[in-house]
Design a protein around this motif. Structure first.
Motif, PDB file in Angstrom:
ATOM      1  N   LEU A 138     -28.559  21.732 136.630  1.00 48.51           N
ATOM      2  CA  LEU A 138     -27.914  20.548 136.072  1.00 48.51           C
ATOM      3  C   LEU A 138     -28.958  19.611 135.465  1.00 48.51           C
ATOM      4  N   THR A 139     -30.086  19.473 136.135  1.00 48.48           N
ATOM      5  CA  THR A 139     -31.171  18.639 135.604  1.00 48.48           C
ATOM      6  C   THR A 139     -31.724  19.231 134.310  1.00 48.48           C
ATOM      7  N   ALA A 140     -31.882  20.562 134.290  1.00 50.06           N
ATOM      8  CA  ALA A 140     -32.360  21.231 133.075  1.00 50.06           C
ATOM      9  C   ALA A 140     -31.377  21.042 131.927  1.00 50.06           C
ATOM     10  N   TYR A 141     -30.080  21.115 132.228  1.00 50.47           N
ATOM     11  CA  TYR A 141     -29.062  20.903 131.199  1.00 50.47           C
ATOM     12  C   TYR A 141     -29.176  19.493 130.614  1.00 50.47           C
ATOM     13  N   LEU A 142     -29.298  18.500 131.488  1.00 51.88           N
ATOM     14  CA  LEU A 142     -29.417  17.123 131.015  1.00 51.88           C
ATOM     15  C   LEU A 142     -30.664  16.934 130.164  1.00 51.88           C
ATOM     16  N   GLY A 143     -31.791  17.468 130.631  1.00 56.39           N
ATOM     17  CA  GLY A 143     -33.028  17.332 129.872  1.00 56.39           C
ATOM     18  C   GLY A 143     -32.930  17.988 128.505  1.00 56.39           C
ATOM     19  N   MET A 144     -32.363  19.187 128.463  1.00 54.34           N
ATOM     20  CA  MET A 144     -32.225  19.906 127.201  1.00 54.34           C
ATOM     21  C   MET A 144     -31.292  19.171 126.240  1.00 54.34           C
ATOM     22  N   GLN A 145     -30.163  18.669 126.756  1.00 54.37           N
ATOM     23  CA  GLN A 145     -29.202  17.995 125.888  1.00 54.37           C
ATOM     24  C   GLN A 145     -29.729  16.650 125.393  1.00 54.37           C
ATOM     25  N   LEU A 146     -30.482  15.941 126.228  1.00 52.76           N
ATOM     26  CA  LEU A 146     -31.070  14.679 125.781  1.00 52.76           C
ATOM     27  C   LEU A 146     -32.145  14.931 124.733  1.00 52.76           C
ATOM     28  N   ALA A 147     -32.919  16.002 124.909  1.00 53.50           N
ATOM     29  CA  ALA A 147     -33.905  16.378 123.886  1.00 53.50           C
ATOM     30  C   ALA A 147     -33.198  16.742 122.584  1.00 53.50           C
TER      31      ALA A 147
END
Length: 317
Positions: A138-147
């Protein structure tokens, strides 16, 4: 001269001032910004458990409902921050100007604050209530989508990969939350199926922009050619169909208790669904995938047939 100036002013489109949110308008605006229509995408969290036949226990249902809620909160955080960042461009767009942040129903600082809060709370809740790997994903998803919101959406091909990976992560996180091993064919089918829908959406948007001869807030649409995007969705559709067929055939023959080879028969429904969706992609009318999936009755019927066949295969009936 004064009359001529007044006539020009009347013809010039008047810029609307942002709306002032009322007491009930702000919560409603936040809900609209969270894109409830897009929540159907998060149903993918049940894909891996459904494929493995792990949906019929109370513990699994509770865990998947929790994962669905957490992923919805994470996606809402991304939507809020994205709309706050793109507020100027959205106000210049003929339809996006009606979005709550662009129209002023949700102030930009509030969108940033609520989005940031959801972005922090969702992984923390996943760490406390789910497995550690679920929180990591979930953290990786958030980081990727914010990038993606900040810069990756302006990079050719990478933007397609990021959006596709977001769909794939939805499908993966359900299996991870329940500790289900993921088949390589499941990952390939899901990944290329997502790329098929994403590239078909881009193709439809590109065709619409070309026909209207107008600018678009998605700047990459002017850099992609319609021919390239058509090639991508056709390639992705072919790989997804091939991978699904290999996945269905991997189990071999008919189980001892099964009446018919349900898993192999489901290939027919899967291929028909891809062909039906390709009709809309080819017309350039797949710009809103959720509308195609939810409103086209033949596609919905094919989907129900596929679900029935695959369910019979999982149950070994």
């Amino acid at each position: 001269m004064a009359e001529r100036t007044a006539l020009v002013e009347q013809r010039r489109p008047q810029r609307q001032d942002p709306e002032r949110p009322g007491p009930a308008g702000l919560p409603l605006g936040l809900l609209r910004t969270a894109r409830p229509r897009q929540w159907v995408k998060n149903v993918l969290v049940v894909a891996a458990p459904a494929a493995a036949g792990e949906l019929f226990s109370r513990a699994a249902a509770v865990q998947l409902a929790l994962v669905f809620g957490l992923f919805t909160a994470a996606a809402a955080a991304v939507y809020l921050i994205n709309d706050a960042r793109d507020v100027a461009a959205d106000r210049a767009h003929p339809t996006k100007c009606r979005r709550p942040v662009a129209s002023g129903q949700v102030p930009v600082p509030v969108a940033y604050a609520v989005g940031g809060l959801l972005g922090v709370l969702a992984p923390l809740a996943a760490a406390a209530l789910c497995t550690p790997m679920t929180a990591v994903l979930l953290t990786a998803y958030l980081g990727m989508q914010l990038a993606y919101c900040v810069s990756l959406k302006h990079v050719l091909v990478v933007d397609l990969v990021v959006v596709t990976t977001g769909f794939l992560m939805r499908a993966v996180i359900g299996g991870v939350a329940l500790g289900i091993p993921l088949s390589r064919w499941f990952l390939i089918t899901t990944g290329f199926g997502a790329l098929f829908m994403v590239s078909a959406k881009r193709y439809s948007e590109s065709v619409t922009v070309d026909e209207q001869r107008t600018g678009a807030t998605r700047a990459l649409l002017t850099e992609y050619t319609a021919g390239y995007l058509r090639f991508v969705w056709q390639l992705a559709a072919g790989v997804a169909v091939l991978a699904y067929c290999l996945w269905a055939m991997e189990s071999g023959g008919v189980a001892d208790a099964a009446l018919l080879p349900w898993r192999q028969l489901s290939m027919v429904a899967f291929i028909l669904a891809v062909l039906r969706y390709a009709v809309f992609a080819d017309r350039g009318s797949a710009g809103e995938p959720e509308d195609v999936v939810l409103r086209d009755r033949p596609l919905a019927l094919i989907g129900l047939v596929w679900l029935s066949l695959y369910g019979l295969a999982v149950a070994d009936l």
